[in-house]
Enzyme design. Structure first.
Site, short mmCIF file in Angstrom:
data_model
loop_
_atom_site.label_atom_id
_atom_site.label_comp_id
_atom_site.label_asym_id
_atom_site.label_seq_id
_atom_site.Cartn_x
_atom_site.Cartn_y
_atom_site.Cartn_z
N GLU A 86 0.82 -1.22 0.00
CA GLU A 86 0.00 0.00 0.00
C GLU A 86 0.86 1.27 0.00
O GLU A 86 0.52 2.26 0.64
CB GLU A 86 -0.99 0.00 1.17
CG GLU A 86 -2.07 -1.05 1.03
CD GLU A 86 -3.30 -0.80 1.89
OE1 GLU A 86 -3.43 0.30 2.46
OE2 GLU A 86 -4.12 -1.72 2.02
N HIS A 353 -1.40 -0.71 10.13
CA HIS A 353 -0.75 -1.97 10.44
C HIS A 353 0.57 -1.69 11.15
O HIS A 353 1.16 -0.62 10.97
CB HIS A 353 -0.42 -2.76 9.16
CG HIS A 353 -1.61 -3.43 8.54
ND1 HIS A 353 -1.66 -4.78 8.31
CD2 HIS A 353 -2.78 -2.93 8.08
CE1 HIS A 353 -2.81 -5.09 7.74
NE2 HIS A 353 -3.51 -3.98 7.58
#
Length: 480
Positions: A86, A353
């Protein structure tokens, strides 16, 4: 390092910067130094991180990714190989490259799909070869609000030479599997994610057969010992590094049925990090906080998180899979969850995350035992996968019929509207008929394209996946 933010803001500098690193990326296809002068390292520090760098969507995107670059640059021990997921924009990638170029001088940003794959690999050593492999099964274009199909998810592959011998090579496979939008086994995308796990497992197996060290990095969107996890470890000679060190760690969040069945106490936030490797939905991560608490943080009011409080939602979705190279023994020295710090001024977590970070050490004794390339799952597991494929195949064939039927109906409606215009008593009636015809036919054409082209392509990819699973089922049956 103090001038990077101003540097990034300058469009001219960004242009020059892009050209500089583009040249460097091309140059990494060939070693910059004589390979005979290289020394095989005694250890490797590997990091995998989902950066949550969605353009226009992720809050404080660029500021967070710049800070990720700062943290990588001053990490101890220094990282040797980093896999990012990402990381969607060149601006963010180049900012990280600039900040880490003194320890990770080589890198590759991978291009894929309509909006990009979001994958990047940084390396201490030159990248000899690289490939972007797109998954044959990866979401549906009708689910545009989810975006998995549009970003072209796949595997970013890099072949990195770390020593002078022919097989002193690390093959890195960095990926981001399809997101689970519903819980397994009711997730309508479980067939796609399982097929993706199968694809990367094959790639890692082939790399190991070449005698190279294998690293599988990424956000796999799966919990330990799930179907995709077991498929990878069975059909590639790789191991989940966290479970090597912590074999009794959690196999899901404390709320999951699998973890409840083990009858364990709900772990504390601290235990989730140190014992269970939870990288997602952790209480320490500010992006998990409720909306009001995040608003308070934006206003400067911080919230202290008690590390001793139970954390029932934290889970591990990020992994480092590893297989040693032929003729050398590499062992896991340690593994930990990283990137848990906050942004120094924004006070938010650097991503939604946390990272997985591992250190591999090389043993001096050369070993010659053969690595078993394929272990097989229980026969009933292959039966379950084949049943899942068959069920999904029925679903998609029904979708194709419905979409093509819709296309045919809209053609009929459009023709009817054109005919009705001839007898329309008023101009506004004719306008409404023409508008209905145009909008309806546009929707029908889109559905026809998805049903006739995309679903057809998906069904053919399913047939290939089914053949490969059935072939594995037959081999497992013979080996019993």
């Amino acid at each position: 390092m103090g001038g990077e933010l101003g540097f990034v803001r300058s469009a001219t500098h960004i242009s020059n910067w892009t050209m500089s690193f583009a040249k460097q990326d091309v140059a990494t296809n060939a070693p910059e130094v004589d390979s005979t002068l290289l020394e095989l390292p005694a250890s490797l520090r590997v990091i995998s991180l989902n950066c949550w760098g969605l353009k226009f969507i992720s809050k404080h995107r660029h500021e967070r990714l710049v800070e990720i670059g700062h943290q990588l640059a001053k990490a101890s021990p220094e990282p040797c190989i980093v896999g990012l997921q990402e990381c969607w924009t060149q601006q963010d990638y180049l900012a990280i490259r600039e900040l880490t170029k003194h320890i990770l001088p080589h890198g590759k940003f991978y291009w894929s799909g309509i909006f990009g794959g979001g994958l990047a690999i940084l390396s201490k050593w030159p990248i000899e070869e690289s490939t972007m492999y797109r998954y044959p099964l990866n979401g549906r274009p009708a689910a545009f609000y989810r975006g998995d199909w549009y970003v072209g998810k796949g595997v970013a592959c890099a072949r990195i030479r770390i020593g002078p011998a022919r097989k002193d090579v690390v093959e890195v496979f960095n990926t981001h599997l399809h997101a689970p939008y519903e819980g397994e086994p009711n997730d309508s995308y479980i067939c796609h994610r399982t097929a993706q796990a199968w694809e990367i497992a094959k790639m890692m197996k082939h790399a190991a057969e070449r005698g190279h060290m294998v690293l599988g990095l990424g956000d796999f969107n799966m919990v330990p010992l799930s179907l995709a996890h077991r498929l990878i470890e069975a059909h590639a000679p790789v191991r989940d590094i966290w479970r090597i060190v912590k074999p009794d760690s959690a196999i899901g969040s404390a709320q999951s049925a699998a973890e409840k069945a083990r009858g364990r106490e709900v772990p504390s936030s601290e235990e989730c990090l140190t014992e269970h490797g939870t990288t997602c939905d952790h209480r320490f991560n500010t992006w998990r906080w409720d909306k009001q608490t995040r608003k308070d943080l934006d206003r400067g009011k911080d919230t202290e998180v008690d590390p001793t409080v139970a954390d029932p939602r934290a889970r591990r979705l990020d992994y480092v899979f590893f297989a040693s190279q032929d003729g050398q023994r590499w062992e896991v020295e340690d593994v930990e969850v990283g990137m848990t710090m906050r942004h120094p001024t924004l006070r938010c977590s650097l991503s939604d995350h946390f990272s997985i970070e591992a250190t591999l050490v090389r043993q001096q004794v050369v070993v010659s035992e053969e690595v078993t390339m394929t272990k097989y799952l229980p026969i009933e597991t292959y039966d379950d996968i084949l049943a899942m494929i068959a069920k999904y195949n029925v679903r998609e064939r029904k979708q194709r019929r419905l979409r093509l039927t819709h296309f045919g109906i809209e053609i009929g409606v459009s023709i009817g509207c054109f005919i009705a215009v001839w007898w329309s008593p008023h101009n506004f009636v004719a306008f409404i008929l023409m508008l209905l015809s145009t909008l309806g036919l546009s929707a029908g054409v889109l559905d026809g394209l998805m049903g006739g082209l995309f679903v057809g392509s998906e069904i053919r990819a399913l047939k290939e996946f089914e053949y490969e699973i059935r072939n594995a089922w037959e081999q497992a049956l013979r080996d019993q």
